[in-house]
Enzyme design. Structure first.
Site, PDB file in Angstrom:
ATOM      1  N   CYS A   1       0.826  -1.210   0.000  1.00 41.52           N
ATOM      2  CA  CYS A   1       0.000   0.000   0.000  1.00 41.52           C
ATOM      3  C   CYS A   1       0.859   1.258   0.000  1.00 41.52           C
ATOM      4  CB  CYS A   1      -0.936   0.008   1.194  1.00 41.52           C
ATOM      5  SG  CYS A   1      -0.058  -0.016   2.769  1.00 41.52           S
TER       6      CYS A   1
ATOM      7  N   CYS B   1      -2.373  -3.823   8.189  1.00 39.55           N
ATOM      8  CA  CYS B   1      -2.066  -2.493   8.713  1.00 39.55           C
ATOM      9  C   CYS B   1      -1.562  -2.587  10.153  1.00 39.55           C
ATOM     10  CB  CYS B   1      -3.295  -1.607   8.672  1.00 39.55           C
ATOM     11  SG  CYS B   1      -4.175  -1.689   7.110  1.00 39.55           S
TER      12      CYS B   1
ATOM     13  N   ASP C   1       2.301   2.570   2.560  1.00 41.67           N
ATOM     14  CA  ASP C   1       2.215   3.309   3.824  1.00 41.67           C
ATOM     15  C   ASP C   1       3.499   3.161   4.637  1.00 41.67           C
ATOM     16  OD1 ASP C   1      -0.233   4.070   3.056  1.00 41.67           O
ATOM     17  OD2 ASP C   1      -1.353   2.803   4.426  1.00 41.67           O
TER      18      ASP C   1
ATOM     19  N   CYS D   1      -2.911   4.601   6.494  1.00 38.70           N
ATOM     20  CA  CYS D   1      -4.370   4.581   6.514  1.00 38.70           C
ATOM     21  C   CYS D   1      -4.901   4.683   7.942  1.00 38.70           C
ATOM     22  CB  CYS D   1      -4.869   3.301   5.872  1.00 38.70           C
ATOM     23  SG  CYS D   1      -4.576   1.865   6.914  1.00 38.70           S
TER      24      CYS D   1
HETATM   25 FE1  FES Z   1      -1.538   0.512   4.222  1.00 45.30          FE
HETATM   26 FE2  FES Z   1      -3.389   0.211   6.009  1.00 45.30          FE
HETATM   27  S1  FES Z   1      -3.667   0.305   3.879  1.00 45.30           S
HETATM   28  S2  FES Z   1      -1.286   0.342   6.325  1.00 45.30           S
END
Ligand code: FES
Length: 146
Positions: A34, A104, A36, A60
């Protein structure tokens, strides 16, 4: 409802957001899927007790909520006890996460482990069960394309 009340609470009012100057340990990890990013700062006293923990994330809502809960759970624990703050333990404390958001919560656990690793290396100690973080983005491993 998709998210528990606790998740919504920690998402809208996250605890321990920020940085710690001259932290005892810092860990930064990223999730390749993702994109992140999560960074955890630890302030550890001379008895190896975590006095403070802060986080910063480019992530997120579920990552924010799990990190917020995880920082609360590690404060006051020794660096060894902090190993018990797994993503499972954090998810349970949050009354669960939707299955698609489980990864996550891993980000918080990995960032804590990376920060503990940093602390252990700096202080030449061994934290039992702690493995070298594989996606600490400080490392210059080639990033896998997926
Ligand atoms: Fe990437 Fe939640 S979608 S940490």
């Amino acid at each position: 409802m998709m998210y528990s009340e606790k998740v919504m609470d920690h998402f809208s009012n996250p605890r321990n957001v920020g940085e710690i100057e001259n932290a005892s340990g810092v860990g930064t990890v990223g999730n390749a899927k993702c994109g992140d990013i999560m960074r955890i700062y630890l302030d550890v006293d001379e008895n190896q007790v975590i006095r403070d923990c802060k986080f910063k994330t480019f992530g997120c809502g579920a990552a924010v909520a799990t990190s917020s809960m995880a920082t609360e759970m590690v404060i006051g624990k020794t660096v060894q006890e902090a190993m018990q703050v797994t993503n499972k333990a954090v998810m349970e404390a949050l009354d669960g996460l939707p299955p698609v958001k489980v990864h996550c919560s891993l980000l918080a656990e990995e960032a804590i482990h990376a920060a503990l690793w940093d602390y252990a290396e700096k202080n030449h100690i061994v934290i039992e069960g702690l493995k070298k973080p594989k996606n600490d983005i400080h490392e210059d491993d080639p990033v896998e394309e997926e």
